[in-house]
Design an enzyme around this catalytic site. Structure first.
Site, PDB file in Angstrom:
ATOM      1  CG  ASP A  88      -3.601  -3.502   2.356  1.00 21.46           C
ATOM      2  OD1 ASP A  88      -3.420  -4.153   1.320  1.00 21.46           O
ATOM      3  OD2 ASP A  88      -2.888  -2.536   2.707  1.00 21.46           O
ATOM      4  CG  ASP A  90       2.341  -4.755   0.530  1.00 20.07           C
ATOM      5  OD1 ASP A  90       3.106  -5.503   1.151  1.00 20.07           O
ATOM      6  OD2 ASP A  90       2.024  -4.939  -0.660  1.00 20.07           O
ATOM      7  CD  GLU A  97       2.892  -0.395   0.133  1.00 23.75           C
ATOM      8  OE1 GLU A  97       2.609  -1.181  -0.799  1.00 23.75           O
ATOM      9  OE2 GLU A  97       2.030   0.108   0.888  1.00 23.75           O
ATOM     10  NE  ARG A 133       2.923  -0.577  -8.519  1.00 25.50           N
ATOM     11  CZ  ARG A 133       2.178  -0.808  -7.441  1.00 25.50           C
ATOM     12  NH1 ARG A 133       2.718  -0.739  -6.239  1.00 25.50           N
ATOM     13  NH2 ARG A 133       0.911  -1.124  -7.559  1.00 25.50           N
ATOM     14  CB  SER A 176      -2.169  -8.217  -0.574  1.00 31.18           C
ATOM     15  OG  SER A 176      -1.178  -7.337  -1.057  1.00 31.18           O
ATOM     16  N   GLY A 177      -3.292  -6.315  -2.904  1.00 30.48           N
ATOM     17  CA  GLY A 177      -3.035  -5.994  -4.304  1.00 30.48           C
ATOM     18  C   GLY A 177      -1.600  -6.307  -4.679  1.00 30.48           C
ATOM     19  CE  LYS A 221      -6.640  -5.040  -1.339  1.00 30.88           C
ATOM     20  NZ  LYS A 221      -5.825  -4.161  -0.491  1.00 30.88           N
ATOM     21  CG  ASP A 244      -1.847   1.427   3.466  1.00 27.00           C
ATOM     22  OD1 ASP A 244      -0.955   2.109   2.930  1.00 27.00           O
ATOM     23  OD2 ASP A 244      -2.088   0.259   3.135  1.00 27.00           O
ATOM     24  CG  ASN A 247      -5.324  -1.028  -3.044  1.00 24.33           C
ATOM     25  OD1 ASN A 247      -4.936  -0.288  -2.148  1.00 24.33           O
ATOM     26  ND2 ASN A 247      -4.846  -2.245  -3.204  1.00 24.33           N
TER      27      ASN A 247
END
Length: 297
Positions: A88, A90, A97, A133, A176-177, A221, A244, A247
């Site tokens: 991942d 962030d 983030e 967001r 990454s998301g 992922k 972390d 997701n």
């Protein structure tokens, strides 16, 4: 006597030294053999057998050694070094983030941070939260992305992790998301072979507040993990994933070694193998790499 399992103890060498007392306690808890030093006063392996009568569980070991700020990871002796790494971005490869950093720069910190926290804790749907967001960024200048990038900090051990695994034949991917605008640049800094993220729509030098294409979320992922293992012709047990947030849970559960790295409470409840104190160097020690073999940043 051959021991099929290994308990690895790791500390954050920047702040602590691995106490001899903690090593002795751990060895007694698993009825283990003499410790093997991976890095002086930073990491050791303790060979042991899970079938040994009275051997403690990973949860018990972790709780017992937590006051010493020692991370504990259990692996099988065979096949410890992994052929695929998925990380991942962030709060894993990066200290923070990116979307929250961008929001702070644009004066939207509180609004977006609240949604991020809820998403990472699994309180709201990830795809919905990301679209919400991103919408806050509408009409913001593209230059803000670069301004945030210039201040991004890699977590300690990020480059060592990627470069050492690559030097030993592993395929590495940053997934990454967050936004692909950042994954491309961070992947290049660390040396990842592949990178994937969500594509932010930008027109006439401004962020539109929209995303292009499907959302890359938890299942995406996991699907990338399956794909990479299939392409390499390896089983899932030969893979390592780290993250972390909620997701990341699907890929952490499916990998041969999934490490919750300084993770949110919801992740720590689901994932037994955890790095709560040490740096990303712990991922190499967990595979049996001695510090002398690390590719330094």
């Amino acid at each position: 006597m051959s021991f099929p399992n290994v308990l690895t103890l790791i500390i954050d060498r920047r702040h602590h030294s691995l106490p001899a007392e903690a090593i002795d306690i751990a060895r007694n808890l698993v009825k283990g053999a003499a410790p093997v030093t991976l890095s002086e006063k930073e990491a050791v392996d303790i060979p042991f057998s899970l079938s040994e009568k009275g051997a403690a569980s990973i949860e018990t070991i972790r709780a017992t050694l937590a006051p010493y700020k020692v991370d504990t990871i259990i692996t099988k002796n065979r096949g410890r070094r992994k052929a695929v790494l998925i990380a991942d971005m962030d709060s894993t490869i990066l200290t923070g983030e990116t979307l929250d950093d961008l929001a702070t720069l644009l004066g939207l910190g509180d609004k977006i941070a609240q949604v991020t926290k809820a998403a990472m804790n699994g309180e709201i749907d990830f795809a919905t939260s990301l679209r919400e967001r991103t919408a806050f960024l509408k009409n913001m200048p593209e230059k803000a992305l670069e301004d945030v990038y210039q201040n991004l900090t890699l977590n300690a051990g990020a480059i060592e992790l990627v470069q050492t695994m690559k030097a030993n034949g592993a395929r590495t991917a940053l997934i990454s998301g967050g936004f692909s605008w950042y994954t491309k640049r961070i992947a290049e800094r660390c040396g990842f072979d592949e990178n994937y993220g969500n594509e932010l729509e930008i027109k006439d030098g401004k962020i539109t507040g929209n995303l292009i294409g499907d959302i890359l979320g938890p299942e995406s992922k996991r699907e990338h993990l399956d794909r990479l293992c299939e392409e390499r012709g390896i089983k899932l047990k030969a893979s390592l994933t780290t993250g972390d947030g909620s997701n990341d849970i699907p890929m952490l559960k499916e990998a041969g070694l999934g490490l919750a790295f300084h993770a949110k409470p919801v992740v720590r409840k689901e994932i037994a193998q955890q790095v709560n104190f040490a740096t990303l160097r712990a991922h190499l020690f967990a595979q049996g790499y001695p510090a002398s073999s690390f590719i330094e940043a």
